[in-house]
Design a protein around this motif. Structure first.
Motif, PDB file in Angstrom:
ATOM      1  N   LYS A 103     -25.008  42.383  26.093  1.00 43.60           N
ATOM      2  CA  LYS A 103     -24.008  41.785  26.975  1.00 43.60           C
ATOM      3  C   LYS A 103     -24.736  41.189  28.176  1.00 43.60           C
ATOM      4  CE  LYS A 103     -20.630  43.744  24.570  1.00 43.60           C
ATOM      5  NZ  LYS A 103     -19.801  43.002  23.647  1.00 43.60           N
ATOM      6  N   ALA A 163     -13.989  37.421  31.394  1.00 40.50           N
ATOM      7  CA  ALA A 163     -14.867  37.859  30.301  1.00 40.50           C
ATOM      8  C   ALA A 163     -14.388  37.294  28.980  1.00 40.50           C
ATOM      9  CB  ALA A 163     -14.891  39.385  30.231  1.00 40.50           C
ATOM     10  N   GLU A 164     -15.301  37.221  28.038  1.00 39.60           N
ATOM     11  CA  GLU A 164     -14.968  36.866  26.666  1.00 39.60           C
ATOM     12  C   GLU A 164     -14.479  38.139  25.982  1.00 39.60           C
ATOM     13  OE1 GLU A 164     -18.056  33.876  24.820  1.00 39.60           O
ATOM     14  OE2 GLU A 164     -19.040  35.689  25.539  1.00 39.60           O
ATOM     15  N   CYS A 181     -19.842  38.369  24.419  1.00 38.27           N
ATOM     16  CA  CYS A 181     -21.065  38.900  25.022  1.00 38.27           C
ATOM     17  C   CYS A 181     -21.173  38.694  26.521  1.00 38.27           C
ATOM     18  CB  CYS A 181     -22.287  38.298  24.333  1.00 38.27           C
ATOM     19  SG  CYS A 181     -22.496  36.549  24.666  1.00 38.27           S
ATOM     20  N   THR A 220     -15.416  42.681  27.212  1.00 32.64           N
ATOM     21  CA  THR A 220     -16.422  42.208  26.246  1.00 32.64           C
ATOM     22  C   THR A 220     -16.538  43.154  25.054  1.00 32.64           C
ATOM     23  OG1 THR A 220     -18.368  43.265  27.254  1.00 32.64           O
ATOM     24  CG2 THR A 220     -17.772  41.045  28.052  1.00 32.64           C
TER      25      THR A 220
END
Length: 177
Positions: free
Chosen positions: A76, A97-98, A102, A134
């Motif tokens: 990450k 964040a995704e 990552c 994530t």
């Protein structure tokens, strides 16, 4: 015997972020997530994310820049910035964040407090929250859980830097620590 591949969570400073904050954040991540943390000095160019009409930076554009940074054995990557960020129609965001991805981004801009301990705690909470995303965690309705949504700095102050039992269990199911 199978060799275990070591993976790291990286912290990347974007803008003028204190080294003390990066080191303390690395310690927090190690304690909460159990992963080794590395601090990267790879520059992330974020100036094109600036929106002059808002006087803020578009978080998703900075996140795209973070995604483009190649770091060895990165599990990450968390960008920490001191600039004010927003996303969509929101006035501001503390981070982005995704989900299940990552990369994450946390802004210290609206988390600042004259008491350094309080300031660092706020940043840790938002780092843990965005890292939780994530790893695939969604917002949690449990009061005090770090995955509880925060719409103001007062709401950040009310929550813990730790995961509730339910979110901790989900996290361990997704990625055993």
């Amino acid at each position: 015997m199978e060799r275990i591949r070591k993976a790291y969570i990286y912290l990347v400073a974007i803008g003028s972020v204190q080294k003390r904050l990066l080191l303390a954040s690395a310690k927090n991540i190690k304690e909460v997530f159990g992963f080794e943390v590395r601090i990267s000095d790879v520059p992330v160019y974020y100036q094109k994310a600036y929106n002059p009409s808002r006087g803020q930076f578009l978080a998703s554009l900075i996140l795209e820049r973070i995604k483009g940074v190649e770091l060895p054995k990165a599990l990450k990557v968390v960008g920490i910035t001191d600039v004010d960020i927003y996303e969509g129609e929101l006035n501001f965001v503390f981070g982005l964040a995704e989900l299940g991805g990552c990369c994450a981004l946390v802004s210290t801009y609206r988390l600042w407090h004259k008491d350094e301990r309080m300031f660092f705690e706020r940043v840790f909470k938002e780092i843990n929250h965005e890292l939780g995303h994530t790893f695939g965690l969604l917002h949690c309705p449990t009061p005090g859980c770090v995955m509880n949504f925060s719409n103001s700095v007062l709401e950040v102050d009310r929550k813990s830097k730790d995961f509730c039992e339910r979110c901790r269990t989900k996290l361990l199911d997704i990625y055993p620590l």
